[in-house]
Design a protein around this motif. Structure first.
Motif, PDB file in Angstrom:
ATOM      1  N   GLY A  34     -33.053 -27.719  45.573  1.00 50.97           N
ATOM      2  CA  GLY A  34     -31.731 -27.273  45.839  1.00 50.97           C
ATOM      3  C   GLY A  34     -31.733 -27.080  47.243  1.00 50.97           C
ATOM      4  N   TRP A  35     -30.607 -26.443  47.577  1.00 45.90           N
ATOM      5  CA  TRP A  35     -30.239 -26.003  49.051  1.00 45.90           C
ATOM      6  C   TRP A  35     -29.615 -24.775  49.081  1.00 45.90           C
ATOM      7  CZ3 TRP A  35     -31.184 -29.686  52.940  1.00 45.90           C
ATOM      8  CH2 TRP A  35     -31.573 -30.780  52.347  1.00 45.90           C
ATOM      9  N   HIS A  36     -30.333 -23.862  50.156  1.00 47.45           N
ATOM     10  CA  HIS A  36     -29.665 -22.744  50.330  1.00 47.45           C
ATOM     11  C   HIS A  36     -29.207 -22.815  51.926  1.00 47.45           C
ATOM     12  CE1 HIS A  36     -32.046 -21.106  47.007  1.00 47.45           C
ATOM     13  NE2 HIS A  36     -31.530 -20.031  47.240  1.00 47.45           N
ATOM     14  N   ARG A  37     -28.380 -21.878  52.266  1.00 47.61           N
ATOM     15  CA  ARG A  37     -28.123 -21.691  53.601  1.00 47.61           C
ATOM     16  C   ARG A  37     -27.770 -20.582  54.112  1.00 47.61           C
ATOM     17  NH1 ARG A  37     -21.569 -23.355  52.851  1.00 47.61           N
ATOM     18  NH2 ARG A  37     -20.834 -21.843  51.872  1.00 47.61           N
ATOM     19  N   GLN A  38     -27.873 -20.426  55.375  1.00 49.61           N
ATOM     20  CA  GLN A  38     -27.795 -18.876  55.965  1.00 49.61           C
ATOM     21  C   GLN A  38     -26.925 -19.070  57.106  1.00 49.61           C
ATOM     22  OE1 GLN A  38     -31.453 -16.938  57.410  1.00 49.61           O
ATOM     23  NE2 GLN A  38     -30.433 -14.856  57.332  1.00 49.61           N
ATOM     24  N   ALA A  39     -25.613 -18.314  56.941  1.00 53.85           N
ATOM     25  CA  ALA A  39     -24.746 -18.294  58.161  1.00 53.85           C
ATOM     26  C   ALA A  39     -25.060 -17.251  58.977  1.00 53.85           C
ATOM     27  CB  ALA A  39     -23.251 -18.267  57.475  1.00 53.85           C
ATOM     28  N   GLY A  41     -25.437 -14.082  60.972  1.00 54.57           N
ATOM     29  CA  GLY A  41     -25.069 -12.612  60.523  1.00 54.57           C
ATOM     30  C   GLY A  41     -25.004 -12.393  58.971  1.00 54.57           C
ATOM     31  N   LYS A  42     -25.331 -13.554  58.164  1.00 59.47           N
ATOM     32  CA  LYS A  42     -25.349 -13.180  56.790  1.00 59.47           C
ATOM     33  C   LYS A  42     -26.678 -13.507  56.131  1.00 59.47           C
ATOM     34  CE  LYS A  42     -20.324 -14.297  56.532  1.00 59.47           C
ATOM     35  NZ  LYS A  42     -19.086 -15.305  55.702  1.00 59.47           N
ATOM     36  N   GLN A  43     -26.640 -13.095  54.866  1.00 53.16           N
ATOM     37  CA  GLN A  43     -27.939 -13.386  54.005  1.00 53.16           C
ATOM     38  C   GLN A  43     -27.920 -14.910  53.625  1.00 53.16           C
ATOM     39  OE1 GLN A  43     -27.930 -10.190  51.035  1.00 53.16           O
ATOM     40  NE2 GLN A  43     -29.261  -9.004  52.517  1.00 53.16           N
ATOM     41  N   ARG A  44     -29.053 -15.482  53.341  1.00 49.64           N
ATOM     42  CA  ARG A  44     -29.151 -16.528  52.894  1.00 49.64           C
ATOM     43  C   ARG A  44     -28.308 -16.598  51.373  1.00 49.64           C
ATOM     44  NH1 ARG A  44     -35.318 -18.517  53.873  1.00 49.64           N
ATOM     45  NH2 ARG A  44     -35.057 -18.480  56.250  1.00 49.64           N
ATOM     46  N   GLU A  45     -27.961 -17.831  51.051  1.00 50.80           N
ATOM     47  CA  GLU A  45     -27.249 -17.897  49.696  1.00 50.80           C
ATOM     48  C   GLU A  45     -27.613 -19.130  49.083  1.00 50.80           C
ATOM     49  OE1 GLU A  45     -23.189 -17.901  49.953  1.00 50.80           O
ATOM     50  OE2 GLU A  45     -22.938 -19.103  51.547  1.00 50.80           O
ATOM     51  N   LEU A  46     -27.444 -19.362  47.865  1.00 49.98           N
ATOM     52  CA  LEU A  46     -27.671 -20.582  47.201  1.00 49.98           C
ATOM     53  C   LEU A  46     -26.272 -21.454  47.216  1.00 49.98           C
ATOM     54  CD1 LEU A  46     -29.398 -22.420  45.210  1.00 49.98           C
ATOM     55  CD2 LEU A  46     -28.402 -21.328  43.466  1.00 49.98           C
ATOM     56  N   VAL A  47     -26.543 -22.588  47.509  1.00 53.29           N
ATOM     57  CA  VAL A  47     -25.485 -23.575  47.939  1.00 53.29           C
ATOM     58  C   VAL A  47     -25.197 -24.131  46.562  1.00 53.29           C
ATOM     59  CG1 VAL A  47     -24.239 -25.577  49.154  1.00 53.29           C
ATOM     60  CG2 VAL A  47     -25.640 -23.835  50.495  1.00 53.29           C
ATOM     61  N   ALA A  48     -26.552 -25.096  46.159  1.00 53.39           N
ATOM     62  CA  ALA A  48     -26.261 -25.997  45.049  1.00 53.39           C
ATOM     63  C   ALA A  48     -27.978 -26.105  44.574  1.00 53.39           C
ATOM     64  CB  ALA A  48     -25.731 -27.278  45.510  1.00 53.39           C
ATOM     65  N   ARG A  49     -27.838 -26.435  43.349  1.00 53.83           N
ATOM     66  CA  ARG A  49     -29.327 -26.615  42.726  1.00 53.83           C
ATOM     67  C   ARG A  49     -29.042 -27.783  41.705  1.00 53.83           C
ATOM     68  NH1 ARG A  49     -32.167 -21.273  41.372  1.00 53.83           N
ATOM     69  NH2 ARG A  49     -32.699 -21.383  43.457  1.00 53.83           N
ATOM     70  N   ILE A  50     -30.067 -28.422  41.351  1.00 57.95           N
ATOM     71  CA  ILE A  50     -30.186 -29.546  40.639  1.00 57.95           C
ATOM     72  C   ILE A  50     -31.562 -29.580  39.782  1.00 57.95           C
ATOM     73  CG2 ILE A  50     -30.885 -31.431  42.063  1.00 57.95           C
ATOM     74  CD1 ILE A  50     -29.154 -33.254  40.488  1.00 57.95           C
ATOM     75  N   GLY A  53     -33.795 -32.759  35.058  1.00 60.67           N
ATOM     76  CA  GLY A  53     -33.132 -33.215  34.059  1.00 60.67           C
ATOM     77  C   GLY A  53     -31.694 -33.807  34.584  1.00 60.67           C
ATOM     78  N   GLY A  54     -31.360 -33.226  35.644  1.00 60.04           N
ATOM     79  CA  GLY A  54     -30.068 -33.735  36.384  1.00 60.04           C
ATOM     80  C   GLY A  54     -28.911 -32.539  36.211  1.00 60.04           C
ATOM     81  N   GLY A  55     -29.180 -31.449  35.670  1.00 61.18           N
ATOM     82  CA  GLY A  55     -28.408 -30.292  35.544  1.00 61.18           C
ATOM     83  C   GLY A  55     -27.839 -29.820  36.903  1.00 61.18           C
ATOM     84  N   SER A  56     -27.033 -29.408  37.190  1.00 63.79           N
ATOM     85  CA  SER A  56     -26.610 -28.807  38.537  1.00 63.79           C
ATOM     86  C   SER A  56     -25.753 -27.489  38.691  1.00 63.79           C
ATOM     87  CB  SER A  56     -25.886 -29.734  39.600  1.00 63.79           C
ATOM     88  OG  SER A  56     -24.800 -30.177  38.997  1.00 63.79           O
ATOM     89  N   ASN A  57     -25.856 -26.748  39.457  1.00 64.18           N
ATOM     90  CA  ASN A  57     -25.081 -25.522  39.587  1.00 64.18           C
ATOM     91  C   ASN A  57     -24.616 -25.556  41.091  1.00 64.18           C
ATOM     92  OD1 ASN A  57     -27.831 -24.439  39.592  1.00 64.18           O
ATOM     93  ND2 ASN A  57     -26.709 -22.940  40.411  1.00 64.18           N
ATOM     94  N   THR A  67     -21.691 -32.233  46.755  1.00 69.66           N
ATOM     95  CA  THR A  67     -22.168 -32.840  45.395  1.00 69.66           C
ATOM     96  C   THR A  67     -23.809 -32.943  45.706  1.00 69.66           C
ATOM     97  OG1 THR A  67     -20.185 -34.128  45.112  1.00 69.66           O
ATOM     98  CG2 THR A  67     -22.166 -34.603  43.838  1.00 69.66           C
ATOM     99  N   ILE A  68     -24.493 -32.346  44.927  1.00 70.10           N
ATOM    100  CA  ILE A  68     -25.908 -32.447  44.972  1.00 70.10           C
ATOM    101  C   ILE A  68     -26.353 -33.641  44.091  1.00 70.10           C
ATOM    102  CG2 ILE A  68     -26.437 -30.661  43.210  1.00 70.10           C
ATOM    103  CD1 ILE A  68     -28.909 -30.040  44.833  1.00 70.10           C
TER     104      ILE A  68
END
Length: 115
Positions: A34-39, A41-50, A53-57, A67-68
């Motif tokens: 997956g991908w996390h990001r850090q803007a 002055g902000k904390q890291r956050e989950l952007v997308a994960r797969i 098996g192909g399931g994603s959030n 789209t991941i």
């Protein structure tokens, strides 16, 4: 094992970027990437994960715009980012979720969205 991310850069608001991340070798026990990001002055956050098996959030803030996808054989995951907004600016990190082990993080790639 290393995760090598690429594809970041400078883009105008409304534009698109595609990030890619490739593992240097097969990761035993990996169940998702997956991908996390850090803007700034902000904390890291989950952007997308797969999962393998192909399931994603997705984070609510990127649903419908990002789209991941992945290719297990190529050990690669992509993040297609459309309709980019200034608030998408940040350092994006590729991650691998490994069963019964700590997550693996790659070096980040900077995404800057100008308004």
């Amino acid at each position: 094992v290393q995760l090598q991310a690429s594809g970041g850069g400078l883009v105008q608001a409304g534009g698109s970027l595609r990030l890619s991340c490739t593992a240097s070798e097969r990761i035993e026990g990996m169940v998702a990437m997956g991908w996390h990001r850090q803007a700034p002055g902000k904390q890291r956050e989950l952007v997308a994960r797969i999962t393998i098996g192909g399931g994603s959030n997705y984070a609510d803030s990127v649903k419908g715009r990002f789209t991941i996808s992945r290719d297990n054989a190529k050990k690669t995951v992509w993040l297609q980012m459309n309709s980019l907004k200034s608030e998408d600016t940040g350092v994006y990190y590729c991650t691998a979720v490994i069963l019964r082990a700590m997550d693996l993080w790659g070096k980040g790639t900077l995404v800057t969205v100008s308004s």
